[in-house]
Scaffold this motif. Structure first.
Motif, PDB file in Angstrom:
ATOM      1  N   VAL A 114       0.824  -1.214   0.000  1.00 46.91           N
ATOM      2  CA  VAL A 114       0.000   0.000   0.000  1.00 46.91           C
ATOM      3  C   VAL A 114       0.858   1.265   0.000  1.00 46.91           C
ATOM      4  O   VAL A 114       0.333   2.372   0.022  1.00 46.91           O
ATOM      5  N   GLY A 115       2.200   1.092  -0.029  1.00 44.60           N
ATOM      6  CA  GLY A 115       3.089   2.245  -0.057  1.00 44.60           C
ATOM      7  C   GLY A 115       3.311   2.887   1.289  1.00 44.60           C
ATOM      8  O   GLY A 115       3.841   4.005   1.371  1.00 44.60           O
ATOM      9  N   ALA A 116       2.920   2.202   2.358  1.00 47.54           N
ATOM     10  CA  ALA A 116       3.129   2.731   3.710  1.00 47.54           C
ATOM     11  C   ALA A 116       4.518   2.324   4.209  1.00 47.54           C
ATOM     12  O   ALA A 116       5.274   1.628   3.529  1.00 47.54           O
ATOM     13  N   VAL A 117       4.852   2.767   5.400  1.00 43.22           N
ATOM     14  CA  VAL A 117       6.159   2.521   6.005  1.00 43.22           C
ATOM     15  C   VAL A 117       5.961   1.638   7.224  1.00 43.22           C
ATOM     16  O   VAL A 117       5.152   1.958   8.101  1.00 43.22           O
ATOM     17  N   VAL A 118       6.680   0.525   7.305  1.00 43.91           N
ATOM     18  CA  VAL A 118       6.504  -0.399   8.416  1.00 43.91           C
ATOM     19  C   VAL A 118       7.511  -0.091   9.519  1.00 43.91           C
ATOM     20  O   VAL A 118       8.677   0.200   9.257  1.00 43.91           O
ATOM     21  N   LEU A 119       7.034  -0.122  10.748  1.00 40.20           N
ATOM     22  CA  LEU A 119       7.869   0.069  11.939  1.00 40.20           C
ATOM     23  C   LEU A 119       7.772  -1.194  12.786  1.00 40.20           C
ATOM     24  O   LEU A 119       6.897  -1.324  13.637  1.00 40.20           O
ATOM     25  N   PRO A 120       8.636  -2.187  12.547  1.00 40.98           N
ATOM     26  CA  PRO A 120       8.590  -3.395  13.365  1.00 40.98           C
ATOM     27  C   PRO A 120       9.354  -3.209  14.667  1.00 40.98           C
ATOM     28  O   PRO A 120      10.402  -2.577  14.690  1.00 40.98           O
ATOM     29  N   PHE A 121       8.810  -3.759  15.748  1.00 41.19           N
ATOM     30  CA  PHE A 121       9.565  -3.791  16.998  1.00 41.19           C
ATOM     31  C   PHE A 121       9.202  -5.072  17.740  1.00 41.19           C
ATOM     32  O   PHE A 121       8.072  -5.536  17.694  1.00 41.19           O
ATOM     33  N   PRO A 122      10.198  -5.696  18.402  1.00 40.59           N
ATOM     34  CA  PRO A 122       9.997  -7.034  18.953  1.00 40.59           C
ATOM     35  C   PRO A 122       9.015  -7.072  20.124  1.00 40.59           C
ATOM     36  O   PRO A 122       8.871  -6.099  20.872  1.00 40.59           O
ATOM     37  N   LEU A 123       8.363  -8.194  20.267  1.00 37.08           N
ATOM     38  CA  LEU A 123       7.565  -8.460  21.457  1.00 37.08           C
ATOM     39  C   LEU A 123       8.477  -8.477  22.674  1.00 37.08           C
ATOM     40  O   LEU A 123       9.647  -8.855  22.593  1.00 37.08           O
ATOM     41  N   GLY A 124       7.925  -8.063  23.806  1.00 37.91           N
ATOM     42  CA  GLY A 124       8.710  -8.041  25.033  1.00 37.91           C
ATOM     43  C   GLY A 124       9.164  -6.659  25.428  1.00 37.91           C
ATOM     44  O   GLY A 124       9.634  -6.455  26.550  1.00 37.91           O
ATOM     45  N   ARG A 209      10.918   1.163   5.535  1.00 34.70           N
ATOM     46  CA  ARG A 209      11.020   0.453   6.819  1.00 34.70           C
ATOM     47  C   ARG A 209      11.794   1.300   7.816  1.00 34.70           C
ATOM     48  O   ARG A 209      12.766   1.974   7.464  1.00 34.70           O
ATOM     49  N   ILE A 210      11.362   1.236   9.069  1.00 30.79           N
ATOM     50  CA  ILE A 210      12.052   1.917  10.159  1.00 30.79           C
ATOM     51  C   ILE A 210      12.669   0.846  11.053  1.00 30.79           C
ATOM     52  O   ILE A 210      11.959   0.010  11.612  1.00 30.79           O
ATOM     53  N   MET A 222      15.291   5.364  15.853  1.00 27.26           N
ATOM     54  CA  MET A 222      14.525   4.874  14.718  1.00 27.26           C
ATOM     55  C   MET A 222      15.240   5.295  13.439  1.00 27.26           C
ATOM     56  O   MET A 222      15.447   6.499  13.217  1.00 27.26           O
ATOM     57  N   VAL A 223      15.622   4.332  12.619  1.00 32.57           N
ATOM     58  CA  VAL A 223      16.433   4.595  11.441  1.00 32.57           C
ATOM     59  C   VAL A 223      15.608   4.276  10.198  1.00 32.57           C
ATOM     60  O   VAL A 223      15.099   3.157  10.045  1.00 32.57           O
ATOM     61  N   LEU A 224      15.486   5.254   9.305  1.00 35.95           N
ATOM     62  CA  LEU A 224      14.592   5.150   8.154  1.00 35.95           C
ATOM     63  C   LEU A 224      15.345   4.630   6.931  1.00 35.95           C
ATOM     64  O   LEU A 224      16.349   5.224   6.511  1.00 35.95           O
ATOM     65  N   TYR A 225      14.836   3.547   6.349  1.00 39.32           N
ATOM     66  CA  TYR A 225      15.448   2.916   5.181  1.00 39.32           C
ATOM     67  C   TYR A 225      14.514   2.975   3.983  1.00 39.32           C
ATOM     68  O   TYR A 225      13.292   2.814   4.123  1.00 39.32           O
ATOM     69  N   SER A 226      15.096   3.126   2.792  1.00 37.05           N
ATOM     70  CA  SER A 226      14.335   3.073   1.547  1.00 37.05           C
ATOM     71  C   SER A 226      14.247   1.631   1.047  1.00 37.05           C
ATOM     72  O   SER A 226      14.954   0.738   1.521  1.00 37.05           O
ATOM     73  N   HIS A 227      13.387   1.422   0.050  1.00 43.08           N
ATOM     74  CA  HIS A 227      13.290   0.119  -0.603  1.00 43.08           C
ATOM     75  C   HIS A 227      14.642  -0.277  -1.191  1.00 43.08           C
ATOM     76  O   HIS A 227      15.099  -1.411  -1.038  1.00 43.08           O
ATOM     77  N   ASN A 228      15.299   0.659  -1.894  1.00 49.33           N
ATOM     78  CA  ASN A 228      16.572   0.358  -2.544  1.00 49.33           C
ATOM     79  C   ASN A 228      17.669   0.012  -1.545  1.00 49.33           C
ATOM     80  O   ASN A 228      18.477  -0.889  -1.792  1.00 49.33           O
ATOM     81  N   ALA A 229      17.712   0.711  -0.416  1.00 43.81           N
ATOM     82  CA  ALA A 229      18.768   0.443   0.564  1.00 43.81           C
ATOM     83  C   ALA A 229      18.636  -0.950   1.156  1.00 43.81           C
ATOM     84  O   ALA A 229      19.629  -1.626   1.422  1.00 43.81           O
ATOM     85  N   ALA A 260      16.527  -5.175  14.133  1.00 41.58           N
ATOM     86  CA  ALA A 260      17.320  -4.649  13.022  1.00 41.58           C
ATOM     87  C   ALA A 260      17.995  -5.786  12.258  1.00 41.58           C
ATOM     88  O   ALA A 260      17.996  -5.805  11.024  1.00 41.58           O
ATOM     89  N   PHE A 261      18.563  -6.749  12.960  1.00 41.40           N
ATOM     90  CA  PHE A 261      19.178  -7.920  12.331  1.00 41.40           C
ATOM     91  C   PHE A 261      18.132  -8.692  11.534  1.00 41.40           C
ATOM     92  O   PHE A 261      18.364  -9.121  10.401  1.00 41.40           O
ATOM     93  N   GLY A 262      16.946  -8.851  12.115  1.00 37.75           N
ATOM     94  CA  GLY A 262      15.875  -9.603  11.471  1.00 37.75           C
ATOM     95  C   GLY A 262      15.288  -8.920  10.251  1.00 37.75           C
ATOM     96  O   GLY A 262      14.507  -9.532   9.504  1.00 37.75           O
ATOM     97  N   SER A 263      15.652  -7.656  10.022  1.00 38.34           N
ATOM     98  CA  SER A 263      15.149  -6.964   8.837  1.00 38.34           C
ATOM     99  C   SER A 263      15.773  -7.490   7.550  1.00 38.34           C
ATOM    100  O   SER A 263      15.409  -7.047   6.465  1.00 38.34           O
ATOM    101  N   SER A 264      16.697  -8.419   7.657  1.00 37.94           N
ATOM    102  CA  SER A 264      17.179  -9.138   6.476  1.00 37.94           C
ATOM    103  C   SER A 264      16.296 -10.350   6.179  1.00 37.94           C
ATOM    104  O   SER A 264      16.635 -11.167   5.326  1.00 37.94           O
TER     105      SER A 264
END
Length: 557
Positions: A114-124, A209-210, A222-229, A260-264
């Motif tokens: 949908v072109g939005a930006v996802v901000l994932p953060f771990p449970l806990g 993605r953040i 919070m670090v902002l990444y583009s699709h290309n990066a 952040a590691f899991g963003s791969s």
């Protein structure tokens, strides 16, 4: 929606887009694209390409079984259609707090679609972190679970609604979702028809993605990444760790996909490379060994503490580990003894991955680990060693590690003060780590300038813990320092100036009452009449570290 509402919504979209800044110049991004370092497509479009080519290929293996690329795409499209019905538009931030499973992957892809930006953060994460992230990111929706080990995640976030004026919806998954008041069950979101959804093709240089990192600041960065990066820089890093076609990568992530590691995981392993994710909801050593034997992953991704736990399991001797090409370790320094033991017991290469969400990555590759973190790859990130004035130092000289390359993030989200202190005008990121480039061109990390404790791969900010402990009525002053630990690498010791006979349990209870997550709690307590000061009049943390190292475990006065 009437014309007035539409104009108001358009204005909100424009304001949302305007707050995203890229501290790497457009010319530099275009140069990386011209060099072939960027795919030039958004993450969902890349994923759709794999769906169209190999719809039956396995995308995710989790506790429920196997889901194919085609099946995962259908789930993602239904969720995306539901997000659109909730009013989510391009540029909106959607926060996601889910366990490692197919739903987390589908949600990531839906937000991208949908072109939005996802901000994932771990449970806990405790209330403090969750509310801070949602407030500072201006997230309009959050997708979380009803319950995590007895903690009512969705309900707790909902109770903080008054402090989150931008938050319009709490979407809840898992057992008990239907009974969580004032929340949207994920099933209602996924009830939309996938066939009617039209994905948005986003600008590949737009934010996607953040990444959240707990560094030396009192609040998570919070670090902002583009699709290309993500697809380009991080994609090149992951592809370089595999022998054979990238699509044959089968990556078992032991860390949360929301880290952040899991963003791969979803953006890189699935969307970029077309590989397979192997997921468990949480880490346990015995279960991980069974999963390796049953699912045949090519790569194991975790932190050194997890590796040590695996190596200590007696059943490792009888487990079929022959599918593994590499164990990829990040989040903390890897010692040579652990690496050699792992190479012997796992029968695969051990890779030391140096990197951070701030925009730096370098690894030792598939060669024998030698204590360095490898040769910097310009397709991922160029790395320089500089003096305190930012002047590049010659080979062999020790200085601060700075990085810039195709994986460089855009900015620190809504934090001009971090951009000013940690990014230079040319887009280079200051890591705060000390290193040198040896005569073979390999990077060796020798220390860090950042005041941070790394416990089993988790970065803990002493400043954050101190800011809460100082509110305890019996504590006059406090400083938190790292103490070495053979299992976790480091643990936190709270050095407290007090006349009271405080116990460690009383200190951690105070932190728990303030909503701090337990993983950040001190595990040592040093009671002092006063904190020692340096000649400059500051707290002498070096002296405190020496005292803490000599005290042993528990509480010492």
């Amino acid at each position: 929606m009437d014309l007035g509402q539409a104009q108001t919504r358009k204005s909100l979209v424009n304001r949302t887009s305007a707050r995203y800044t890229d501290h790497v110049s457009a010319d530099q991004r275009q140069a990386w694209a011209a060099a072939g370092h960027y795919p030039g497509q958004d993450l969902y479009s890349l994923f759709r390409g794999h769906v169209q080519r190999t719809p039956q290929a396995p995308a995710v293996l989790d506790a429920e079984g196997t889901v194919s690329y085609g099946e995962l795409d259908q789930a993602a499209r239904r969720l995306a259609a539901g997000l659109v019905q909730l009013g989510i538009v391009p540029g909106d931030v959607v926060a996601v707090q889910l366990p490692n499973a197919r739903l987390a992957c589908a949600v990531d892809l839906a937000v991208a679609a949908v072109g939005a930006v996802v901000l994932p953060f771990p449970l806990g994460r405790g209330d403090r972190d969750a509310v801070s992230l949602l407030r500072r990111s201006e997230a309009v929706a959050v997708i979380t679970v009803a319950d995590h080990h007895g903690y009512p995640c969705a309900e707790r976030i909902r109770k903080h609604a008054d402090a989150l004026p931008m938050l319009r919806a709490v979407i809840v998954a898992g057992d008990g979702a239907a009974k969580t008041p004032d929340c949207v069950p994920i099933e209602a979101l996924a009830a939309a028809t996938a066939d009617e959804f039209v994905p948005r093709e986003s600008d590949p240089d737009a934010p996607a993605r953040i990444l959240v990192t707990s560094g030396s600041e009192a609040e998570p960065k919070m670090v902002l990444y583009s699709h290309n990066a993500l697809a380009g820089g991080r994609g090149a890093m992951m592809a370089g760790l595999h022998r054979g076609s990238p699509a044959t990568m089968r990556n078992l992530f032991l860390v949360p996909l929301a880290s952040a590691f899991g963003s791969s995981g979803t953006p890189v392993t699935l969307a970029t490379l077309g590989g397979t994710l192997v997921l468990r909801p949480s880490f346990d050593a015995a279960g991980t060994l069974r999963t390796i034997a049953e699912t045949r992953p090519t790569h194991l991704l975790g932190v050194p503490t997890m590796l040590r736990m695996l190596l200590d399991r007696p059943e490792i001797q009888d487990t079929d580990l022959s599918s593994l090409q590499a164990a990829v370790l990040g989040g903390a320094a890897l010692d040579l003894d652990t690496a050699r033991r792992a190479e012997e017991l796992l029968g695969c290469t051990v890779v030391s991955l140096y990197g951070s969400a701030d925009g730096v990555s370098c690894n030792s590759g598939l060669a024998l680990y030698d204590g360095t973190v490898g040769r910097p790859d310009p397709a991922v990130a160029d790395i320089r060693i500089v003096d305190p004035d930012g002047i590049e130092l010659p080979g062999g000289a020790t200085g601060e590690v700075v990085a810039r390359g195709p994986m460089s993030p855009m900015s620190y989200l809504n934090s001009p003060e971090l951009d000013a202190s940690l990014r230079n005008p040319d887009g280079w990121t200051r890591t705060g780590d000390l290193g040198l480039i040896d005569d073979r061109g390999r990077l060796r990390i020798v220390g860090r300038r950042k005041d941070v404790v790394i416990r089993g791969g988790l970065n803990i900010s002493p400043a954050e813990v101190e800011s809460v402990l100082i509110t305890h009525p019996a504590i006059r002053d406090v400083a938190c320092v790292a103490v070495a630990d053979p299992l976790y690498g480091e643990r936190v010791c709270a050095c407290v100036a007090t006349s009271a006979d405080l116990s460690l349990a009383e200190v951690t209870a105070h932190l728990a009452a303030a909503g701090m997550e337990p993983r950040k709690f001190p595990e040592r307590l040093l009671l002092l009449a006063a904190l020692p000061l340096s000649a400059a009049g500051k707290v002498d943390r070096q002296a405190l570290r020496a005292q803490a190292a000599n005290q042993g475990s528990g509480t010492t006065r």
